[in-house]
Design a protein around this motif. Structure first.
Motif, mmCIF file in Angstrom:
data_model
loop_
_atom_site.group_PDB
_atom_site.id
_atom_site.type_symbol
_atom_site.label_atom_id
_atom_site.label_comp_id
_atom_site.label_asym_id
_atom_site.label_seq_id
_atom_site.Cartn_x
_atom_site.Cartn_y
_atom_site.Cartn_z
ATOM 1 N N GLU A 25 104.998 51.705 58.322
ATOM 2 C CA GLU A 25 104.957 50.475 59.108
ATOM 3 C C GLU A 25 104.084 50.591 60.351
ATOM 4 O O GLU A 25 103.384 49.645 60.717
ATOM 5 C CB GLU A 25 106.383 50.089 59.527
ATOM 6 C CG GLU A 25 106.465 48.784 60.311
ATOM 7 C CD GLU A 25 107.889 48.431 60.681
ATOM 8 O OE1 GLU A 25 108.068 47.492 61.479
ATOM 9 O OE2 GLU A 25 108.817 49.092 60.173
ATOM 10 N N ASP A 26 104.097 51.766 61.006
ATOM 11 C CA ASP A 26 103.440 51.867 62.301
ATOM 12 C C ASP A 26 102.342 52.915 62.364
ATOM 13 O O ASP A 26 101.890 53.283 63.457
ATOM 14 C CB ASP A 26 104.475 52.158 63.400
ATOM 15 C CG ASP A 26 105.323 53.384 63.070
ATOM 16 O OD1 ASP A 26 105.033 54.041 62.055
ATOM 17 O OD2 ASP A 26 106.262 53.671 63.827
ATOM 18 N N ALA A 27 101.876 53.428 61.218
ATOM 19 C CA ALA A 27 100.819 54.438 61.244
ATOM 20 C C ALA A 27 100.031 54.401 59.940
ATOM 21 O O ALA A 27 100.520 53.936 58.906
ATOM 22 C CB ALA A 27 101.409 55.828 61.466
ATOM 23 N N THR A 28 98.811 54.901 59.996
ATOM 24 C CA THR A 28 97.991 55.099 58.806
ATOM 25 C C THR A 28 98.337 56.456 58.206
ATOM 26 O O THR A 28 98.405 57.456 58.919
ATOM 27 C CB THR A 28 96.497 55.055 59.166
ATOM 28 O OG1 THR A 28 96.175 53.762 59.692
ATOM 29 C CG2 THR A 28 95.628 55.326 57.946
ATOM 30 N N VAL A 29 98.570 56.489 56.901
ATOM 31 C CA VAL A 29 98.960 57.727 56.219
ATOM 32 C C VAL A 29 97.743 58.318 55.522
ATOM 33 O O VAL A 29 97.073 57.643 54.737
ATOM 34 C CB VAL A 29 100.086 57.468 55.200
ATOM 35 C CG1 VAL A 29 100.444 58.758 54.460
ATOM 36 C CG2 VAL A 29 101.315 56.897 55.898
ATOM 37 N N ILE A 30 97.450 59.578 55.847
ATOM 38 C CA ILE A 30 96.325 60.287 55.240
ATOM 39 C C ILE A 30 96.866 61.459 54.438
ATOM 40 O O ILE A 30 97.529 62.336 54.980
ATOM 41 C CB ILE A 30 95.344 60.788 56.311
ATOM 42 C CG1 ILE A 30 94.775 59.610 57.111
ATOM 43 C CG2 ILE A 30 94.212 61.584 55.661
ATOM 44 C CD1 ILE A 30 93.850 60.026 58.244
ATOM 45 N N GLN A 31 96.578 61.456 53.135
ATOM 46 C CA GLN A 31 97.009 62.546 52.254
ATOM 47 C C GLN A 31 95.781 63.343 51.839
ATOM 48 O O GLN A 31 94.770 62.785 51.409
ATOM 49 C CB GLN A 31 97.702 62.002 51.015
ATOM 50 C CG GLN A 31 98.109 63.093 50.021
ATOM 51 C CD GLN A 31 98.341 62.544 48.622
ATOM 52 O OE1 GLN A 31 98.463 61.331 48.444
ATOM 53 N NE2 GLN A 31 98.387 63.430 47.648
ATOM 54 N N VAL A 32 95.853 64.657 51.979
ATOM 55 C CA VAL A 32 94.747 65.549 51.620
ATOM 56 C C VAL A 32 95.233 66.521 50.566
ATOM 57 O O VAL A 32 96.172 67.292 50.797
ATOM 58 C CB VAL A 32 94.219 66.327 52.851
ATOM 59 C CG1 VAL A 32 93.032 67.189 52.454
ATOM 60 C CG2 VAL A 32 93.825 65.364 53.971
ATOM 61 N N ASP A 33 94.612 66.490 49.388
ATOM 62 C CA ASP A 33 94.905 67.425 48.302
ATOM 63 C C ASP A 33 93.670 68.266 48.049
ATOM 64 O O ASP A 33 92.562 67.727 47.898
ATOM 65 C CB ASP A 33 95.283 66.686 47.017
ATOM 66 C CG ASP A 33 96.577 65.898 47.168
ATOM 67 O OD1 ASP A 33 97.372 66.263 48.042
ATOM 68 O OD2 ASP A 33 96.767 64.920 46.428
ATOM 69 N N SER A 34 93.845 69.576 47.959
ATOM 70 C CA SER A 34 92.689 70.447 47.780
ATOM 71 C C SER A 34 93.144 71.797 47.264
ATOM 72 O O SER A 34 94.310 72.175 47.394
ATOM 73 C CB SER A 34 91.950 70.617 49.107
ATOM 74 O OG SER A 34 90.952 71.604 49.015
ATOM 75 N N VAL A 35 92.189 72.550 46.708
ATOM 76 C CA VAL A 35 92.447 73.960 46.410
ATOM 77 C C VAL A 35 92.728 74.666 47.729
ATOM 78 O O VAL A 35 92.049 74.447 48.733
ATOM 79 C CB VAL A 35 91.234 74.591 45.700
ATOM 80 C CG1 VAL A 35 91.425 76.091 45.553
ATOM 81 C CG2 VAL A 35 91.021 73.944 44.343
ATOM 82 N N ASN A 36 93.733 75.515 47.736
ATOM 83 C CA ASN A 36 94.153 76.175 48.974
ATOM 84 C C ASN A 36 93.221 77.322 49.335
ATOM 85 O O ASN A 36 92.746 78.044 48.469
ATOM 86 C CB ASN A 36 95.576 76.705 48.812
ATOM 87 C CG ASN A 36 96.166 77.166 50.131
ATOM 88 O OD1 ASN A 36 95.734 76.739 51.195
ATOM 89 N ND2 ASN A 36 97.148 78.040 50.059
ATOM 90 N N LYS A 37 92.950 77.467 50.623
ATOM 91 C CA LYS A 37 92.197 78.607 51.139
ATOM 92 C C LYS A 37 92.545 78.795 52.604
ATOM 93 O O LYS A 37 92.949 77.850 53.286
ATOM 94 C CB LYS A 37 90.690 78.404 50.965
ATOM 95 C CG LYS A 37 90.133 77.154 51.652
ATOM 96 C CD LYS A 37 88.655 77.026 51.365
ATOM 97 C CE LYS A 37 88.054 75.801 52.052
ATOM 98 N NZ LYS A 37 88.493 74.554 51.422
ATOM 99 N N HIS A 38 92.400 80.012 53.080
ATOM 100 C CA HIS A 38 92.762 80.318 54.464
ATOM 101 C C HIS A 38 91.891 79.517 55.430
ATOM 102 O O HIS A 38 90.674 79.483 55.307
ATOM 103 C CB HIS A 38 92.589 81.813 54.733
ATOM 104 C CG HIS A 38 92.960 82.204 56.132
ATOM 105 N ND1 HIS A 38 94.150 81.817 56.714
ATOM 106 C CD2 HIS A 38 92.297 82.931 57.064
ATOM 107 C CE1 HIS A 38 94.212 82.308 57.940
ATOM 108 N NE2 HIS A 38 93.095 82.978 58.183
#
Length: 440
Positions: A25-38
């Motif tokens: 309701e009160d924020a933009t949601v950003i989802q990040v999916d990626s291959v994991n790395k340090h």
């Protein structure tokens, strides 16, 4: 071969970024999916920080070979991000950064620049230090175009971009650079510096100068705090950091502090530079308080294994939170830029017994826009009469008081969050994250 295999995996599984304005309701949601790395968490957080986005909540999961984070963000005015060009730009930046394989070395990456010379400084803090540095640079015909100065625990660090005032470009003459280094080191050394002052000249790097300041102060061991006196207010206003080992595979870090911009960036910077990996995490901010909880291991795969290591982690995270949160009166200067301007302004502050605790210096289209956080020489609030006098000297419309952090509200109190990530270990899909977010 391992590097080539990792590159192949990343090409086969390009990062995916979804930006949603309807899920919250009160924020933009950003989802990040990626291959994991340090280092990927720091890269993502740095992009959001560089865009001046405020992270109000975050859920982090990078167990195994996949990285999946969800961030609730707003702009500086507290609104959702609705501009389509801005959303597209954020998405491109995150996807490009998430696909980049960072070096695991702690040194800053560098790229040549013809625009300016980048100077890094560190030494003991004292009243008038910035004024002396600026005076030396002015005498050496150097114009400060951008700079950021931090002080913490009696130490000072700065990243300063200068140009030759005759050409407006970077300074390349080796003899002149050597003279600049020698004179600045003399200023930084002072009379009672128990630690060596340092000054280096290098091209600007791909690492943000804010992260570079964290690295400089960390290397200078500013986290080694001198013993506090009996000032209870001083002690109670500090952030609260705890480190516990839960189960056998993870150490759990919980942090509670006053909320402020770029707080998550500062914490993730320090954990990354200390070579810890965040496997799960949760960030929640209120009107005044921020609560963060991370499940971590060292890059060698082990949790924190000794009391000495635990104490060092606590000290370093407290320092990371405190460095940018310097106390004092916030003054904003907006004026036509000229050679020697910063030297004149800082000399005026020094002559009126003001001590600069932090400063952000920038030059845009011929205008200087600088922010200073000041106290008196004893670290106490500045006399309003002195500020009025300085404003009259410089110009009431050119120098303005923005905020007095010494009048901030009481420090955060104990919360009842507990271990909110207890069930997060079982979360492995975006569905779980959506469920968590829907109840937040």
């Amino acid at each position: 071969m391992d590097d080539e295999y990792a590159k192949l995996i990343r090409r086969m599984n390009p990062p995916r970024v979804v930006i949603d304005n309807d899920a919250c309701e009160d924020a933009t949601v950003i989802q990040v999916d990626s291959v994991n790395k340090h280092g990927i968490l720091l890269q993502v957080v740095q992009v959001l920080t560089d865009m001046n986005l405020v992270i109000t909540k975050a859920y982090i999961s990078s167990d195994g070979g996949w990285f999946m984070d969800v961030f609730n963000v707003i702009d500086q005015d507290g609104n959702k991000i609705r501009d389509k060009k801005t959303i597209s730009y954020i998405q491109r930046r995150l996807e490009n950064n998430a696909s980049f394989a960072p070096s695991l070395r702690g040194s800053v990456g560098v790229m040549p620049s013809e625009d300016h010379t980048s100077i890094e400084l560190t030494g003991s803090d004292r009243p008038g230090l910035l004024s002396e540095v600026c005076a030396v640079l002015t005498d050496l015909r150097c114009n400060v175009v951008n700079a950021e100065i931090w002080t913490h625990n009696a130490r000072a660090a700065a990243v300063v971009h200068v140009t030759d005032d005759a050409t407006g470009h970077a300074i390349k003459d080796s003899k002149r650079l050597s003279t600049i280094k020698e004179l600045l080191c003399n200023v930084l050394q002072g009379n009672n510096d128990l630690k060596a002052a340092k000054m280096s000249v290098s091209p600007p790097g791909i690492t943000s100068w804010e992260r570079r300041l964290h690295q400089i102060m960390f290397a200078d061991r500013d986290y080694e705090r001198a013993e506090l006196g009996s000032d209870d207010e001083d002690k109670s206003s500090r952030p609260h950091v705890t480190v516990l080992n839960i189960e056998k595979d993870y150490s759990v870090i919980t942090m509670r502090s006053k909320d402020r911009p770029k707080l998550l960036f500062d914490i993730v910077c320090t954990l990354t530079d200390m070579e810890y990996v965040v496997f799960h995490g949760m960030v929640n901010t209120g009107k005044m308080e921020a609560y963060q909880e991370f499940y971590i291991r060292h890059v060698d795969g082990l949790p924190i294994s000794s009391d000495a290591e635990r104490e060092r982690v606590i000290q370093c995270l407290e320092a990371a939170i405190e460095r940018r949160a310097a106390k004092g009166l916030e003054l904003e200067l907006c004026i036509e830029d000229r050679v020697g301007l910063l030297s004149d302004i800082t000399r005026t502050f020094r002559e009126n017994s003001l001590c600069i605790k932090r400063a952000e210096i920038s030059t845009i289209s011929g205008k200087a826009k600088d922010t200073f956080y000041v106290t008196d020489v004893t670290g106490n609030p500045v006399d309003p009469k002195i500020i009025d006098s300085i404003c009259r000297q410089i110009g009431q419309t050119k120098l303005q008081v923005k905020h007095n952090s010494t009048l901030s509200s009481k420090p955060p109190q104990e919360t009842t969050f507990g271990y909110l990530l207890a069930n997060l270990f079982k979360a492995r899909t975006f569905y779980n994250f959506k469920q968590i977010r829907s109840y937040s």
